[in-house]
Write a protein that holds these residues in place. Structure first.
Motif, mmCIF file in Angstrom:
data_model
loop_
_atom_site.group_PDB
_atom_site.id
_atom_site.type_symbol
_atom_site.label_atom_id
_atom_site.label_comp_id
_atom_site.label_asym_id
_atom_site.label_seq_id
_atom_site.Cartn_x
_atom_site.Cartn_y
_atom_site.Cartn_z
ATOM 1 N N LEU A 146 32.384 44.887 8.492
ATOM 2 C CA LEU A 146 31.736 45.781 6.553
ATOM 3 C C LEU A 146 31.967 45.300 5.464
ATOM 4 O O LEU A 146 32.748 44.823 5.659
ATOM 5 N N VAL A 147 31.276 45.067 5.179
ATOM 6 C CA VAL A 147 31.135 44.286 3.531
ATOM 7 C C VAL A 147 31.199 45.237 2.532
ATOM 8 O O VAL A 147 30.100 45.310 2.459
ATOM 9 N N GLN A 148 32.460 44.992 1.761
ATOM 10 C CA GLN A 148 31.631 46.157 0.604
ATOM 11 C C GLN A 148 32.006 45.778 -0.235
ATOM 12 O O GLN A 148 32.288 44.656 -1.128
ATOM 13 N N SER A 149 31.309 46.467 -1.650
ATOM 14 C CA SER A 149 31.108 46.305 -2.889
ATOM 15 C C SER A 149 31.022 47.478 -3.934
ATOM 16 O O SER A 149 30.951 48.178 -3.683
ATOM 17 N N GLY A 150 31.135 46.998 -5.563
ATOM 18 C CA GLY A 150 31.268 47.723 -5.846
ATOM 19 C C GLY A 150 32.484 48.224 -6.219
ATOM 20 O O GLY A 150 33.222 47.764 -6.090
ATOM 21 N N GLY A 151 32.651 49.365 -7.277
ATOM 22 C CA GLY A 151 34.040 50.244 -7.969
ATOM 23 C C GLY A 151 34.377 49.531 -9.239
ATOM 24 O O GLY A 151 33.808 49.107 -9.113
ATOM 25 N N GLY A 152 35.620 49.197 -9.620
ATOM 26 C CA GLY A 152 35.967 48.643 -10.501
ATOM 27 C C GLY A 152 36.619 50.403 -11.567
ATOM 28 O O GLY A 152 36.982 50.981 -11.009
ATOM 29 N N LEU A 153 36.712 50.056 -12.852
ATOM 30 C CA LEU A 153 37.728 50.632 -13.571
ATOM 31 C C LEU A 153 36.102 52.064 -14.853
ATOM 32 O O LEU A 153 35.134 51.389 -15.027
ATOM 33 N N VAL A 154 36.574 52.646 -14.312
ATOM 34 C CA VAL A 154 35.191 53.732 -15.394
ATOM 35 C C VAL A 154 35.960 54.950 -16.236
ATOM 36 O O VAL A 154 37.628 55.589 -15.323
ATOM 37 N N GLN A 155 35.944 55.827 -17.288
ATOM 38 C CA GLN A 155 36.089 56.924 -17.781
ATOM 39 C C GLN A 155 36.140 58.029 -17.088
ATOM 40 O O GLN A 155 34.257 58.205 -16.640
ATOM 41 N N ALA A 156 36.654 59.264 -16.906
ATOM 42 C CA ALA A 156 36.474 60.452 -16.985
ATOM 43 C C ALA A 156 35.256 60.918 -16.520
ATOM 44 O O ALA A 156 34.220 60.326 -18.230
ATOM 45 N N GLY A 157 34.658 61.571 -15.827
ATOM 46 C CA GLY A 157 33.289 61.866 -16.091
ATOM 47 C C GLY A 157 31.893 60.572 -16.143
ATOM 48 O O GLY A 157 30.749 60.828 -15.965
ATOM 49 N N GLY A 158 31.916 59.524 -15.336
ATOM 50 C CA GLY A 158 31.517 58.214 -15.760
ATOM 51 C C GLY A 158 30.923 58.752 -14.045
ATOM 52 O O GLY A 158 31.435 59.494 -12.893
ATOM 53 N N SER A 159 30.202 57.106 -13.567
ATOM 54 C CA SER A 159 29.567 57.350 -12.331
ATOM 55 C C SER A 159 30.371 55.558 -11.845
ATOM 56 O O SER A 159 30.288 54.525 -12.465
ATOM 57 N N LEU A 160 29.961 56.001 -10.646
ATOM 58 C CA LEU A 160 30.130 54.777 -9.786
ATOM 59 C C LEU A 160 29.245 55.025 -8.669
ATOM 60 O O LEU A 160 29.479 55.590 -7.838
ATOM 61 N N ARG A 161 29.179 53.896 -8.262
ATOM 62 C CA ARG A 161 28.455 53.487 -7.010
ATOM 63 C C ARG A 161 29.587 51.949 -5.569
ATOM 64 O O ARG A 161 29.267 50.909 -6.464
ATOM 65 N N LEU A 162 29.678 52.709 -4.448
ATOM 66 C CA LEU A 162 29.916 51.607 -3.885
ATOM 67 C C LEU A 162 28.594 51.749 -2.501
ATOM 68 O O LEU A 162 28.471 52.238 -2.337
ATOM 69 N N SER A 163 29.026 50.421 -2.101
ATOM 70 C CA SER A 163 27.739 49.554 -1.017
ATOM 71 C C SER A 163 28.679 49.849 0.068
ATOM 72 O O SER A 163 29.852 48.727 0.214
ATOM 73 N N CYS A 164 28.243 49.416 1.489
ATOM 74 C CA CYS A 164 28.775 48.536 2.616
ATOM 75 C C CYS A 164 28.163 48.425 3.634
ATOM 76 O O CYS A 164 27.186 49.045 3.803
ATOM 77 N N ALA A 165 27.907 46.895 3.528
ATOM 78 C CA ALA A 165 26.889 46.300 4.537
ATOM 79 C C ALA A 165 27.145 45.908 5.931
ATOM 80 O O ALA A 165 28.747 45.225 5.916
ATOM 81 N N ALA A 166 26.758 46.744 6.431
ATOM 82 C CA ALA A 166 27.261 46.079 7.827
ATOM 83 C C ALA A 166 26.369 45.239 8.882
ATOM 84 O O ALA A 166 25.036 44.794 8.274
ATOM 85 N N SER A 167 27.422 44.251 9.552
ATOM 86 C CA SER A 167 26.271 43.216 10.043
ATOM 87 C C SER A 167 27.253 43.685 11.858
ATOM 88 O O SER A 167 27.990 43.803 11.840
ATOM 89 N N GLY A 168 25.993 43.066 12.709
ATOM 90 C CA GLY A 168 26.813 43.000 13.739
ATOM 91 C C GLY A 168 25.975 44.133 14.544
ATOM 92 O O GLY A 168 24.828 43.674 14.797
ATOM 93 N N ARG A 169 26.019 44.511 15.435
ATOM 94 C CA ARG A 169 25.747 45.548 16.747
ATOM 95 C C ARG A 169 24.761 46.963 15.847
ATOM 96 O O ARG A 169 25.293 47.486 14.313
ATOM 97 N N PRO A 170 24.133 47.372 16.642
ATOM 98 C CA PRO A 170 22.595 48.285 15.589
ATOM 99 C C PRO A 170 24.034 49.061 14.957
ATOM 100 O O PRO A 170 24.268 50.701 15.632
ATOM 101 N N PHE A 171 23.122 49.019 13.831
ATOM 102 C CA PHE A 171 23.988 50.345 12.101
ATOM 103 C C PHE A 171 24.153 51.300 12.111
ATOM 104 O O PHE A 171 24.391 51.913 12.366
ATOM 105 N N SER A 172 22.161 51.451 13.060
ATOM 106 C CA SER A 172 21.742 53.058 12.804
ATOM 107 C C SER A 172 22.514 54.119 13.849
ATOM 108 O O SER A 172 22.028 54.839 13.732
ATOM 109 N N ALA A 173 23.316 53.621 14.499
ATOM 110 C CA ALA A 173 23.675 53.736 16.018
ATOM 111 C C ALA A 173 24.930 54.275 15.958
ATOM 112 O O ALA A 173 25.814 54.910 16.439
ATOM 113 N N TYR A 174 25.791 53.876 14.637
ATOM 114 C CA TYR A 174 27.073 54.328 13.884
ATOM 115 C C TYR A 174 26.984 56.044 13.226
ATOM 116 O O TYR A 174 26.211 55.260 12.329
ATOM 117 N N ALA A 175 28.059 56.046 13.381
ATOM 118 C CA ALA A 175 28.404 56.863 11.709
ATOM 119 C C ALA A 175 29.064 56.215 10.539
ATOM 120 O O ALA A 175 29.917 55.141 11.487
#
Length: 123
Positions: A4-33
Motif C-alpha cells: 500500500l502506497v499513500q499519497s496526499g496529505g500536508g498542511l491546510v487551514q481549519a475549514g479546508g479540505s485534503l484528499r488522501l490516496s492509497c494505491a494497492a499492488s499485489g493480490r486482488p484489491f477488490s477482495a479486501y476491506a
C-alpha cells in the motif's frame, strides 16, 4: 502480499479540505476491506473510516459528515476525502487492507499497512 502506497496529505487551514490516496499492488484489491486510521502525537491510533469489498462503509463518529471514503477497484485505490477539517484532525494517517468482507474498525482485521502520511490542520 499486498503493498500500500499513500499519497496526499500536508498542511491546510481549519475549514479546508485534503484528499488522501492509497494505491494497492499485489493480490486482488477488490477482495479486501480497506480502512483509514490516524494517530496524533501522544495518542493511540484510532479508526477513521473503512469500506468493505461489499461496498459497506463505516465512519468514526468524529468524522461522520465531514470525511468520505471511496474505492476505485479498477485503479486499485482507496481515497479519503476530508472536508471541513479541524485542528483536532491533525495526525499521521495510515491506510490499511485486510481480507475481510465488511467495513471494519478493528485493526486486527487488517494485514497490510501504508507508510503513513502527515495531515496538519492549522487554526
Amino acid at each position: 502480499q499486498v503493498q500500500l502506497v499513500q499519497s496526499g496529505g500536508g498542511l491546510v487551514q481549519a475549514g479546508g479540505s485534503l484528499r488522501l490516496s492509497c494505491a494497492a499492488s499485489g493480490r486482488p484489491f477488490s477482495a479486501y476491506a480497506m480502512g483509514w486510521f490516524r494517530q496524533a502525537p501522544g495518542k493511540e491510533r484510532e479508526f477513521v473510516a473503512a469500506v468493505g469489498w461489499t461496498a459497506s462503509i463505516y465512519y468514526a463518529d468524529s468524522v461522520k459528515g465531514r470525511f468520505t471514503i471511496s474505492r476505485d477497484n479498477a485503479k486499485n485505490t482507496v481515497y479519503l476525502q476530508m472536508d471541513s477539517l479541524k485542528p483536532e484532525d491533525t495526525a499521521i494517517y495510515s491506510c490499511a487492507g485486510g481480507k475481510y468482507k465488511y467495513a471494519t474498525s478493528d485493526t486486527s482485521d487488517y494485514d497490510y499497512w501504508g507508510q503513513g502520511t502527515q495531515v496538519t490542520v492549522s487554526s
